[in-house]
Design a protein around this motif. Structure first.
Motif, PDB file in Angstrom:
ATOM      1  N   ALA A 144       4.470 -11.046  -3.923  1.00 14.47           N
ATOM      2  CA  ALA A 144       3.787 -12.236  -4.438  1.00 14.47           C
ATOM      3  C   ALA A 144       2.272 -12.065  -4.343  1.00 14.47           C
ATOM      4  N   LEU A 145       1.800 -11.513  -3.237  1.00 12.22           N
ATOM      5  CA  LEU A 145       0.371 -11.260  -3.062  1.00 12.22           C
ATOM      6  C   LEU A 145      -0.123 -10.283  -4.123  1.00 12.22           C
ATOM      7  N   ALA A 146       0.619  -9.205  -4.329  1.00 10.02           N
ATOM      8  CA  ALA A 146       0.233  -8.197  -5.317  1.00 10.02           C
ATOM      9  C   ALA A 146       0.169  -8.802  -6.713  1.00 10.02           C
ATOM     10  N   LEU A 147       1.145  -9.620  -7.069  1.00 11.65           N
ATOM     11  CA  LEU A 147       1.162 -10.265  -8.380  1.00 11.65           C
ATOM     12  C   LEU A 147      -0.023 -11.213  -8.537  1.00 11.65           C
ATOM     13  N   ARG A 148      -0.337 -11.957  -7.476  1.00 11.92           N
ATOM     14  CA  ARG A 148      -1.479 -12.880  -7.520  1.00 11.92           C
ATOM     15  C   ARG A 148      -2.781 -12.098  -7.708  1.00 11.92           C
ATOM     16  N   LEU A 149      -2.933 -10.990  -6.980  1.00 12.88           N
ATOM     17  CA  LEU A 149      -4.143 -10.179  -7.115  1.00 12.88           C
ATOM     18  C   LEU A 149      -4.257  -9.560  -8.510  1.00 12.88           C
ATOM     19  N   GLU A 150      -3.126  -9.187  -9.068  1.00 13.27           N
ATOM     20  CA  GLU A 150      -3.136  -8.644 -10.433  1.00 13.27           C
ATOM     21  C   GLU A 150      -3.536  -9.733 -11.430  1.00 13.27           C
ATOM     22  N   ASN A 151      -2.975 -10.915 -11.288  1.00  7.70           N
ATOM     23  CA  ASN A 151      -3.293 -12.027 -12.198  1.00  7.70           C
ATOM     24  C   ASN A 151      -4.757 -12.449 -12.097  1.00  7.70           C
ATOM     25  N   GLU A 152      -5.353 -12.306 -10.906  1.00  9.78           N
ATOM     26  CA  GLU A 152      -6.761 -12.660 -10.710  1.00  9.78           C
ATOM     27  C   GLU A 152      -7.707 -11.532 -11.104  1.00  9.78           C
ATOM     28  N   GLY A 153      -7.151 -10.378 -11.501  1.00  9.52           N
ATOM     29  CA  GLY A 153      -7.972  -9.261 -11.943  1.00  9.52           C
ATOM     30  C   GLY A 153      -8.560  -8.431 -10.823  1.00  9.52           C
ATOM     31  N   VAL A 154      -8.057  -8.605  -9.616  1.00  5.64           N
ATOM     32  CA  VAL A 154      -8.562  -7.840  -8.469  1.00  5.64           C
ATOM     33  C   VAL A 154      -7.987  -6.429  -8.479  1.00  5.64           C
ATOM     34  N   ILE A 155      -6.719  -6.292  -8.848  1.00  5.38           N
ATOM     35  CA  ILE A 155      -6.063  -4.988  -8.963  1.00  5.38           C
ATOM     36  C   ILE A 155      -5.497  -4.859 -10.369  1.00  5.38           C
ATOM     37  N   SER A 156      -5.255  -3.646 -10.788  1.00  5.41           N
ATOM     38  CA  SER A 156      -4.760  -3.435 -12.154  1.00  5.41           C
ATOM     39  C   SER A 156      -3.240  -3.432 -12.248  1.00  5.41           C
ATOM     40  N   SER A 157      -2.553  -3.124 -11.141  1.00  6.07           N
ATOM     41  CA  SER A 157      -1.095  -3.037 -11.190  1.00  6.07           C
ATOM     42  C   SER A 157      -0.484  -3.511  -9.869  1.00  6.07           C
ATOM     43  N   ALA A 158       0.294  -4.571  -9.940  1.00  2.70           N
ATOM     44  CA  ALA A 158       0.948  -5.094  -8.739  1.00  2.70           C
ATOM     45  C   ALA A 158       1.948  -4.078  -8.183  1.00  2.70           C
ATOM     46  N   LYS A 159       2.712  -3.453  -9.050  1.00  2.00           N
ATOM     47  CA  LYS A 159       3.717  -2.474  -8.609  1.00  2.00           C
ATOM     48  C   LYS A 159       3.056  -1.267  -7.942  1.00  2.00           C
ATOM     49  N   LEU A 160       2.010  -0.763  -8.562  1.00  2.00           N
ATOM     50  CA  LEU A 160       1.317   0.388  -8.003  1.00  2.00           C
ATOM     51  C   LEU A 160       0.705   0.033  -6.654  1.00  2.00           C
ATOM     52  N   PHE A 161       0.175  -1.174  -6.512  1.00  2.00           N
ATOM     53  CA  PHE A 161      -0.382  -1.645  -5.241  1.00  2.00           C
ATOM     54  C   PHE A 161       0.711  -1.698  -4.169  1.00  2.00           C
ATOM     55  N   GLN A 162       1.889  -2.207  -4.534  1.00  2.48           N
ATOM     56  CA  GLN A 162       2.999  -2.275  -3.583  1.00  2.48           C
ATOM     57  C   GLN A 162       3.440  -0.878  -3.155  1.00  2.48           C
ATOM     58  N   TYR A 163       3.546   0.040  -4.105  1.00  2.00           N
ATOM     59  CA  TYR A 163       3.937   1.408  -3.775  1.00  2.00           C
ATOM     60  C   TYR A 163       2.904   2.050  -2.851  1.00  2.00           C
ATOM     61  N   TYR A 164       1.627   1.802  -3.132  1.00  2.00           N
ATOM     62  CA  TYR A 164       0.558   2.356  -2.302  1.00  2.00           C
ATOM     63  C   TYR A 164       0.654   1.824  -0.875  1.00  2.00           C
ATOM     64  N   LEU A 165       0.843   0.510  -0.739  1.00  2.00           N
ATOM     65  CA  LEU A 165       0.972  -0.082   0.601  1.00  2.00           C
ATOM     66  C   LEU A 165       2.166   0.497   1.343  1.00  2.00           C
ATOM     67  N   ARG A 166       3.280   0.641   0.640  1.00  2.00           N
ATOM     68  CA  ARG A 166       4.480   1.190   1.259  1.00  2.00           C
ATOM     69  C   ARG A 166       4.269   2.649   1.655  1.00  2.00           C
ATOM     70  N   PHE A 167       3.623   3.428   0.796  1.00  2.00           N
ATOM     71  CA  PHE A 167       3.356   4.841   1.071  1.00  2.00           C
ATOM     72  C   PHE A 167       2.473   5.008   2.302  1.00  2.00           C
ATOM     73  N   LYS A 168       1.484   4.128   2.454  1.00  2.00           N
ATOM     74  CA  LYS A 168       0.556   4.189   3.585  1.00  2.00           C
ATOM     75  C   LYS A 168       1.060   3.403   4.802  1.00  2.00           C
ATOM     76  N   ASN A 169       2.285   2.865   4.729  1.00  2.00           N
ATOM     77  CA  ASN A 169       2.876   2.050   5.799  1.00  2.00           C
ATOM     78  C   ASN A 169       2.015   0.834   6.139  1.00  2.00           C
ATOM     79  N   LEU A 170       1.412   0.245   5.127  1.00  2.00           N
ATOM     80  CA  LEU A 170       0.561  -0.928   5.319  1.00  2.00           C
ATOM     81  C   LEU A 170       1.251  -2.218   4.866  1.00  2.00           C
TER      82      LEU A 170
END
Length: 87
Positions: free
Chosen positions: A54-80
């Motif tokens: 939900a956070l990733a989608l909100r950030l994508e909708n606000e134009g802070v990040i370009s891809s909610a899915k890519l942000f989620q994968y990045y967080l998961r990859f970095k254990n964040l």
């Protein structure tokens, strides 16, 4: 196997390496390119019971990040993904 078969396998392998390398570079560029044009600092408030998705989608909708899915994968990859706190 014939020499011709080895040649085709080598060409396919080389093409695969080029393809996956290109995709990897595009993803890395997308991760490290700021989405906001003026590159200002953005303060984000994480709401109670807000999931990472939900956070990733909100950030994508606000134009802070370009891809909610890519942000989620990045967080998961970095254990964040489990380190994000409310507030």
């Amino acid at each position: 196997m014939t020499t011709r078969m080895y040649k085709y396998i080598g060409i396919l392998f080389f093409a695969g390496v080029i393809l996956f390398g290109s995709i990897f570079l595009i993803i890395i560029k997308k991760i490290h390119t700021p989405q906001l044009e003026d590159q200002e600092t953005v303060i984000v408030t994480v709401n109670p019971d807000e999931t990472v998705a939900a956070l990733a989608l909100r950030l994508e909708n606000e134009g802070v990040i370009s891809s909610a899915k890519l942000f989620q994968y990045y967080l998961r990859f970095k254990n964040l993904d489990t380190e994000i706190k409310v507030g």
